[in-house]
Design a protein around this motif. Structure first.
Motif, PDB file in Angstrom:
ATOM      1  N   ASP A   1      36.089  25.250   5.557  1.00 58.93           N
ATOM      2  CA  ASP A   1      36.999  25.496   4.430  1.00 58.93           C
ATOM      3  C   ASP A   1      38.299  24.721   4.586  1.00 58.93           C
TER       4      ASP A   1
ATOM      5  N   GLY B   1      28.956  25.728  -1.886  1.00 60.24           N
ATOM      6  CA  GLY B   1      29.141  26.089  -3.286  1.00 60.24           C
ATOM      7  C   GLY B   1      29.073  27.578  -3.533  1.00 60.24           C
ATOM      8  N   LYS B   2      28.477  28.335  -2.633  1.00 61.46           N
ATOM      9  CA  LYS B   2      28.351  29.781  -2.810  1.00 61.46           C
ATOM     10  C   LYS B   2      29.557  30.538  -2.280  1.00 61.46           C
ATOM     11  N   ARG B   3      30.489  29.825  -1.635  1.00 60.40           N
ATOM     12  CA  ARG B   3      31.666  30.495  -1.090  1.00 60.40           C
ATOM     13  C   ARG B   3      32.897  30.102  -1.895  1.00 60.40           C
ATOM     14  N   PRO B   4      33.628  31.071  -2.438  1.00 59.84           N
ATOM     15  CA  PRO B   4      34.805  30.747  -3.268  1.00 59.84           C
ATOM     16  C   PRO B   4      36.035  30.358  -2.456  1.00 59.84           C
TER      17      PRO B   4
ATOM     18  N   GLU C   1      32.680  28.457   9.603  1.00 59.04           N
ATOM     19  CA  GLU C   1      33.020  28.511   8.181  1.00 59.04           C
ATOM     20  C   GLU C   1      34.505  28.289   7.947  1.00 59.04           C
TER      21      GLU C   1
ATOM     22  N   ARG D   1      27.843  19.729   1.173  1.00 60.55           N
ATOM     23  CA  ARG D   1      27.894  20.969   0.384  1.00 60.55           C
ATOM     24  C   ARG D   1      26.576  21.725   0.461  1.00 60.55           C
ATOM     25  N   ASP D   2      25.473  21.013   0.332  1.00 61.44           N
ATOM     26  CA  ASP D   2      24.176  21.671   0.280  1.00 61.44           C
ATOM     27  C   ASP D   2      23.751  22.234   1.637  1.00 61.44           C
TER      28      ASP D   2
ATOM     29  N   TYR E   1      25.584  23.300   4.203  1.00 65.25           N
ATOM     30  CA  TYR E   1      26.355  24.485   4.599  1.00 65.25           C
ATOM     31  C   TYR E   1      26.496  25.509   3.476  1.00 65.25           C
ATOM     32  N   LYS E   2      25.875  25.222   2.294  1.00 64.96           N
ATOM     33  CA  LYS E   2      25.928  26.143   1.153  1.00 64.96           C
ATOM     34  C   LYS E   2      27.365  26.498   0.789  1.00 64.96           C
TER      35      LYS E   2
ATOM     36  N   GLU F   1      33.717  21.624  -4.803  1.00 63.60           N
ATOM     37  CA  GLU F   1      33.343  21.057  -6.095  1.00 63.60           C
ATOM     38  C   GLU F   1      34.362  20.045  -6.579  1.00 63.60           C
TER      39      GLU F   1
END
Length: 766
Positions: free
Chosen positions: A621, A668-671, A617, A662-663, A665-666, A676
């Motif tokens: 990032d 979009g759910k991590r700030p 992760e 994005r989809d 590793y999901k 985006e």
């Protein structure tokens, strides 16, 4: 060497009797070996004296006294006992057959007993005989002894008592035979070596005593003996390493006294030895202990007795960069010993050290070592095109005979498999110095400043800047990091040095400035290749090239997440500084962003294999935020609008992959990331391109049948899109966490063990 007591011999036929009353039987007459033509019996320079000297050492030390069993014998040669072949015992110019037993006792009863009782002298015998053959005899007269003492068990302790003071004094006056001593001890199993603790303790204690009260060359020979003795003893795999090694060297009741004296003697010699050679030998002995006993409690004696001032004084007085490598490596090992378990005093010493002259010497030595390590890679595969010279031109047209300097010898060319095997064995053992370089960089700001700013020595024309050599070696390590875990560990170590330097804003400013321009040779041994830069360049561009090469050449399903995290993190820190400071460098930015987007494709394609990796992760990032930083702040560090447009073009081109990335590793759910931003920019231009092309989802590329847009048309649309584009980037894209050594605890412990292995090889090679 003191003169021995003259040996009066009486010759009767084939029999000679020595001064001790032993009757020696040979197979041919002595031929007047007992005196020279002048009738002298003890002149050191005459041949008979040398012969008698060898006779005395051999018969007094090798052959035990067995008057109780027999009154006449010479030698026996079954497989289990040594075979002596020496023309020092021969008549001048004529070879003689080996000596043999002439004893009424059976060989099976006598031979093993004899050699077990003389075990206390076996190491001294080898040293003395070999030394005499080198020091007192002509080159033709040599002594070769083959023995396997490991096969002989100790029967009793009749002859295992303390040797005389004269014996030890004479022993250390003679140069030891390192090879023979190492061979003898290597053939003894660890459990068997414990049976000979009396002899090993005597040797160690007497050698330490010689270091404290040396005469002539005795201390140098004692250090040589200790070096190979400790390497051999400490390299064995004992059942209980700490306690067994203590038993072999000194015993539990004497270890504190003996080892304290030992470390104190080393400290004194390293600090104030009479010559650089003997001080270097003392460092070698300390390295033998530090590497061999690294996993035991013995190294605490080096922690209690602070050797740092003595080592730094020696480094300060060294006359060549080569001499500095060993003591600086020793500092690295001692500074890493259990540093996460207690407050290591060597770490504090590194932090407080401010002698800039010594620091500059160390840095030049590190640069010199990096050049040597890099040359090992170049010797396997030359990676730079040959420059134009008159000689090369004449050789090309067949006139090499008249070329100045003659035709150079061709370098060997290896096939791919052979080269790969050779690369897997690199870097060389001298790479151990990189651990100390990391520790000094982490602890000392003055060292960091000089590492980045130290210019080449003006007296040595053509000398390479030390930091440029460090960058260069790192590029070679990273291109071949996937071949071995050892190369990977050293790559991690150098990357942590880069991170520490870049996180210092003063040094980062220097690295990114025009003042840092220098020539840096980067590795070009594997494709894809980055553009070749001739001449001087800003150091930051060389650092970024090194990181990009690492990203391109280490992609695999079992991804080294730590290595990629360091590389992308360093790029983020450099580009973040450039963005804040409005520094614009001429650089092939298109290759950098292409490599990052290729990494995104790889991560998306092999998501099933990579999702479960530890700390993946963090890497995701960093990659996303670096690309988002380029989109949101590219105009502040990219040198031209064209470079900025090219980044948008590449992001739009990779739009579908970004969505899938994005989809999968999901993200979009991590700030913690700004995925985006990338998806929105791609979607914005896709809509514009779809409208201008007359249909949604139009492909990007050169004009073909079907009305596709050309790259020029896409670039025009991108420029027009700036007016309607709103980039909602996450705040703090250029922020990062400072380096914390505790986070790399596991890696650094593994790295220390790897360096210990390299030091063992170096010291054993002596």
């Amino acid at each position: 060497m003191p003169s021995p007591v003259p040996l009066s011999k009486r010759t009767t036929g084939n029999h000679s009797t020595c001064a001790q009353g032993r009757k020696l039987v040979t197979e041919e007459p002595q031929r007047n070996r007992t005196q020279c033509e002048h009738g002298n019996f003890c002149t050191e320079n005459c041949l008979p004296y040398r012969d008698l000297l060898c006779d005395r050492i051999f018969y007094d030390l090798v052959i035990p006294s067995t008057k109780k069993q027999t009154s006449h014998y010479t030698a026996y040669r079954p497989n289990r006992v040594s075979v002596i072949e020496s023309d020092a015992f021969l008549s001048r110019g004529e070879p003689r057959r080996p000596l043999r037993w002439n004893s009424p006792l059976s060989p099976s009863n006598l031979a093993p007993r004899c050699f077990s009782k003389r075990w206390s002298g076996f190491t001294k015998i080898f040293s003395r005989l070999d030394s005499i053959s080198l020091s007192h005899l002509p080159p033709r007269r040599r002594i070769r002894i083959y023995e396997n003492p490991a096969q002989h068990k100790r029967d009793d302790h009749e002859d295992a008592g303390e040797k005389s003071e004269g014996f030890w004094r004479e022993l250390f006056l003679l140069k030891p035979d390192r090879f023979s001593l190492r061979k003898i001890i290597d053939e003894i199993r660890p459990d068997d070596l414990l049976h000979y603790e009396t002899q090993t303790r005597q040797l160690f204690a007497r050698a330490v005593g010689t270091l404290k009260n040396s005469e002539g060359a005795a201390d140098l020979h004692a250090l040589d003996t200790l070096s190979i003795f400790l390497v051999a003893v400490l390299s064995k795999k004992y059942t209980n390493p700490s306690s067994d090694i203590i038993e072999v060297l000194s015993g539990l009741d004497r270890i504190d006294t003996t080892f304290t004296e030992f470390v104190g003697a080393l400290d004194s010699i390293i600090r104030n030895g009479r010559s650089l050679e003997i001080r270097e030998k003392a460092v070698e002995v300390a390295l033998a202990v530090a590497s061999g006993a690294y996993q035991t409690s013995l190294l605490t004696y080096f922690i209690q007795r602070d050797l740092f001032p003595a080592i730094m004084k020696f480094i300060h007085e060294c006359d060549t960069p080569e001499r500095i490598i060993a003591p600086f490596t020793l500092v690295g090992l001692l500074a890493n010993y259990n540093k996460f378990e207690f407050q290591n005093p060597y770490q504090m010493r590194l932090n407080d050290f401010v002698n800039e002259v010594t620091i500059k010497k160390i840095i030049r030595s590190v640069g010199h070592t990096c050049q040597q390590l890099r040359q090992q890679y170049i010797d396997v595969q030359e990676d730079l095109p040959e420059g134009w010279t008159l000689a090369s031109t004449l050789n090309m047209i067949g006139l090499g005979a008249i070329a100045p300097g003659g035709k150079p010898p061709p370098k060997p060319v290896y096939d791919a498999d052979t080269a790969k095997k050779m690369f897997a064995e690199l870097p060389g053992e001298k790479a151990a110095v990189l651990l100390a370089t990391y520790d000094f960089t982490h602890a000392n700001k003055l060292f960091c400043f000089n590492l980045v700013t130290l210019a080449p020595d003006k007296e040595n024309k053509g000398e390479e800047q030390a930091f440029a050599s460090f960058i260069s070696l790192t590029s070679y390590l990273l291109q071949h990091a996937h071949l071995s875990q050892r190369a990977t560990n050293y790559s991690h170590l150098n990357l942590m040095v880069f991170r520490l330097l870049i996180e210092d804003q003063v040094l980062c400013k220097r690295i990114c400035s025009e003042e840092s321009k220098t020539h840096v040779r980067l590795c070009r041994q594997r494709s894809p290749y980055l553009p070749l830069v001739q001449g001087e360049r800003v150091m930051a561009t060389a650092v970024m090239d090194t990181m990009v090469d690492a990203i391109n050449h280490n992609l695999r399903r079992r991804l080294d997440v730590g290595l990629y995290t360091l590389c992308v993190g360093i790029l983020l820190r450099v580009i973040g500084y450039m963005s804040r400071s409005k520094v614009r460098l001429q650089y092939h930015w298109a290759d950098l962003f292409r490599s990052l987007l290729s990494l995104v494709r790889f991560l998306t394609t092999y998501a099933a294999d990579l999702k479960g990796l530890q700390h993946i992760e963090t890497l995701l990032d960093l990659v996303v935020n670096l690309l988002a930083l380029g989109l949101s702040s590219g105009e502040s560090f990219l040198p031209t609008p064209a470079a900025y447009d090219d980044l948008f073009y590449k992001v739009v081109e990779t739009g579908d992959v970004l969505v899938k990335f994005r989809d999968v590793y999901k993200l979009g759910k991590r700030p913690s990331n700004s995925i985006e931003t990338l998806v929105n920019v791609s979607g914005h231009y896709k809509e514009m391109l779809g409208a201008d092309g007359g249909a949604n989802g139009v492909k990007i590329g050169r004009r073909k049948a079907g009305g596709q847009l050309t790259s020029l048309q896409v670039a025009k649309v991108i420029k027009q899109g700036y007016e309607t584009l709103s980039i909602q980037a996450k705040e703090g894209l250029d922020s990062w966490e400072r380096f914390r050594e505790a986070d790399e605890r596991t890696l650094l412990k593994k790295m220390a063990r790897g360096v210990v292995g390299d030091v063992k090889v170096t010291v054993a090679g002596g």
